[in-house]
Design an enzyme around this catalytic site. Sequence first.
Site, PDB file in Angstrom:
ATOM      1  N   GLU A  86       0.819  -1.220   0.000  1.00 56.08           N
ATOM      2  CA  GLU A  86       0.000   0.000   0.000  1.00 56.08           C
ATOM      3  C   GLU A  86       0.851   1.267   0.000  1.00 56.08           C
ATOM      4  O   GLU A  86       1.269   1.747   1.045  1.00 56.08           O
ATOM      5  CB  GLU A  86      -0.942   0.014   1.217  1.00 56.08           C
ATOM      6  CG  GLU A  86      -1.793   1.282   1.263  1.00 56.08           C
ATOM      7  CD  GLU A  86      -2.789   1.322   2.423  1.00 56.08           C
ATOM      8  OE1 GLU A  86      -2.778   0.414   3.256  1.00 56.08           O
ATOM      9  OE2 GLU A  86      -3.567   2.283   2.476  1.00 56.08           O
ATOM     10  N   LYS A 130      -2.495  -2.004  -3.163  1.00 52.28           N
ATOM     11  CA  LYS A 130      -3.543  -1.120  -2.606  1.00 52.28           C
ATOM     12  C   LYS A 130      -3.115   0.323  -2.804  1.00 52.28           C
ATOM     13  O   LYS A 130      -2.442   0.911  -1.958  1.00 52.28           O
ATOM     14  CB  LYS A 130      -3.752  -1.436  -1.129  1.00 52.28           C
ATOM     15  CG  LYS A 130      -4.727  -0.511  -0.415  1.00 52.28           C
ATOM     16  CD  LYS A 130      -5.187  -1.086   0.909  1.00 52.28           C
ATOM     17  CE  LYS A 130      -6.037  -0.095   1.669  1.00 52.28           C
ATOM     18  NZ  LYS A 130      -6.736  -0.699   2.807  1.00 52.28           N
ATOM     19  N   GLY A 184     -10.341   9.117   2.270  1.00 52.30           N
ATOM     20  CA  GLY A 184     -11.026  10.360   2.621  1.00 52.30           C
ATOM     21  C   GLY A 184     -12.115  10.736   1.617  1.00 52.30           C
ATOM     22  O   GLY A 184     -12.803  11.735   1.790  1.00 52.30           O
TER      23      GLY A 184
HETATM   24  P1  13P Z   1      -9.446   4.239   3.975  1.00 57.05           P
HETATM   25  O1  13P Z   1     -10.251   3.505   2.937  1.00 57.05           O
HETATM   26  O2  13P Z   1     -10.290   4.861   5.056  1.00 57.05           O
HETATM   27  O3  13P Z   1      -8.442   5.158   3.358  1.00 57.05           O
HETATM   28  O4  13P Z   1      -8.639   3.135   4.767  1.00 57.05           O
HETATM   29  C1  13P Z   1      -8.019   2.121   4.074  1.00 57.05           C
HETATM   30  C2  13P Z   1      -6.767   1.757   4.724  1.00 57.05           C
HETATM   31  O5  13P Z   1      -6.584   0.634   5.108  1.00 57.05           O
HETATM   32  C3  13P Z   1      -5.731   2.788   4.858  1.00 57.05           C
HETATM   33  O6  13P Z   1      -4.531   2.203   5.230  1.00 57.05           O
END
Ligand code: 13P
Length: 340
Positions: free
Chosen positions: A177, A219, A263
């Site tokens: 991510e 991600k 967000g």
């Molecule tokens: P959000 O979808 O609220 O951004 O959270 C996903 C997430 O795991 C962020 O690390």
Amino acid sequence: MNRNELARIAQAMVAKGRGILAADESTGTIKKRFDKIGLESTEENRRAYRELLFTAPGCAEHISGVIMYDETLRQATRSGERFADLQSRLGIVPGIKVDAGTKPLPNFPGEVVTEGLDGLAGRLKEYHGLGARFAKWRAVIDIGAGIPTGTCIESNAELLARYAALCQEAEIVPIVEPEVLMDGAHSLERCEEVTSAVLTEVFDRLYAHRVYLEGIVLKPNMVVSGQKNATRAGPQQVAEATVRTLKRHVPSAVPGIAFLSGGQSEAEATLHLDLMNRIGGLPWALSFSYGRALQQTALTTWGGRAENVAAGQREFLKRAKLNGLAATGRYDSGLEKQAA
Ligand code: 13P
């Protein structure tokens, strides 16, 4: 390392019409969410809230995996079934956040680097024993005057790759991510430029560390204008820019891409995902790994009250269903008006 098993898990995480629930808020973050509904962040309240989500009737239809926090992975339902066991029984892959959050990057004001590699091999072994079959590590890149720097992007990408290699060694699928934040006033074009640079570096380092791409899930952020930009790009523009960027930078060996919501509002995150899937002709599955965009209404509807559990679950199931439809390009924004 059993590559077939890694690929099998990764594919299950992005199976058609299903996506991931990010319920891995750290103790600090969940406190902020609970503050908004005036609820004290006790261990029992955190457990009760996670139980609401994980036991929502039929959620497995659209939820393929759940990312948990260390505390949550060790918790159980009121009736005593461990959350990870419950998920496995329902055909949902249990996952665990393994990064330790961000810290300022020395000498680079405004930039951060993610911590958590120390002792990670040992923790992954324990998490595997507790039932986790995938993990998450979030790198954070901010856009602003003079940032991000190459040093910030390189440092974060290297850490993501080392984390991913350690996960695969432990037979755990890494969610990779790299999040380019949507705070700030930047344009969509600037977000595209930075996201492109970040993805290029991330896949370069994954390659250098011999990470098995068929056994990861990416991600990323979507390519959007900054939230403080007065003339934000519309949904179709976001969908096209995001797909273009991913096609340029994500190898087709990667089985799936599960976006963070970062967000965006619930409806916005769903619409963007749907429009991307409608473009079609994509080499990887495009799905969701939302935190806020799956939980927001569910959390406020529950409000910490036992009598609202069923109503909170219905709101969560509505978002899971609509995002499941968006993951196959069959969402209709008219569905937003329907009761949960
Ligand atoms: P959000 O979808 O609220 O951004 O959270 C996903 C997430 O795991 C962020 O690390």
